[in-house]
Design an enzyme around this catalytic site. Structure first.
Site: not given
Ligand code: SAH
Length: 213
Positions: A37, A63-65
């Site tokens: 990530r 960027i989503s959790q």
């Protein structure tokens, strides 16, 4: 583009955190355990990559959790070879999770800067969507429909009807619905005309915007 033992160690901890938060789908956990990530974020921020938080990327997007990515993917119930449409490519991280799970992925992004960046970046990591489209997710992707699953990764003020129409019977639409706060909502297509709707708690997303930019 390095992935060190330190990164791998941090990723293992992140997977443990997601388990304690209730994620059970082994394929989802495995994908998150595998994907670097930190490479999806600007290099100054690698320390934040394995904390369970959303983070800014280019063009005022996020960027989503990791928990959100994991939960949405779990709700989508992806099987190998499923044809999946993602709305909101963003950094490409959610796309990588779906590709790691062997989905045939179609992904749409409305923000040109992000679209161009991610289109070049994902294949460098070995992730190859079937198609990456610069366009407006509100209208879905009629020429490739129907899909086994559709996942919307931005907050939708309402449920776009084309997305429901582009689901296979038995398919699922996972979409956060709401203006300021969104309720994670799943529509399961039961027949040509029937959809079963279920809700899974509140989340916070950047807005799904009309038209491309
Ligand atoms: N899935 C992404 C999340 C990015 S945030 C990731 O894993 O990083 C949501 C993304 O949706 C943003 O990149 C935003 O530009 C995009 N978006 C917003 N409205 C859209 C629309 N109508 N069509 C396609 N993409 C949209």
């Amino acid at each position: 583009m390095k992935d060190t033992f330190t990164h791998q160690g941090m990723r293992k901890k992140l997977v443990e955190t997601l388990k304690t938060k209730g994620i059970t789908d082994r394929n989802v956990l495995q994908a998150i355990g595998k994907i670097p990530r930190h490479l999806f974020m600007d290099s100054g921020f690698v320390d934040h990559a394995y904390v369970d938080k959303a983070f800014p990327i280019a063009a005022e997007q996020t960027i989503s959790q990791p928990y959100t990515v994991a939960r949405q993917t779990e709700l989508l119930e992806v099987k190998k070879g499923d044809k999946i449409l993602e709305i909101g490519t963003g950094s490409g991280y959610q796309a990588a999770v779906l590709l790691e799970m062997n989905a045939l992925l179609y992904t749409i992004e409305r923000q040109n800067e992000l679209f161009k960046k991610t289109r070049l970046f994902l294949p460098k990591l070995g992730y190859k969507p079937k198609r990456m489209i610069f366009g407006d997710g509100y209208i879905g992707l009629e020429d490739e429909a129907p899909f086994n699953g559709i996942i919307v990764t931005a907050g939708a003020p309402f449920v776009p009807q084309p997305l429901l129409a582009q689901l296979k019977i038995g398919g699922k639409l996972v979409i956060p619905v709401g203006e300021n706060v969104q309720v994670m909502t799943v529509f399961h297509r039961k027949s040509e005309t029937e959809f079963e709707k279920k809700e899974y708690g509140e989340f916070k997303f950047v807005p799904l915007l009309e038209d491309k930019n």
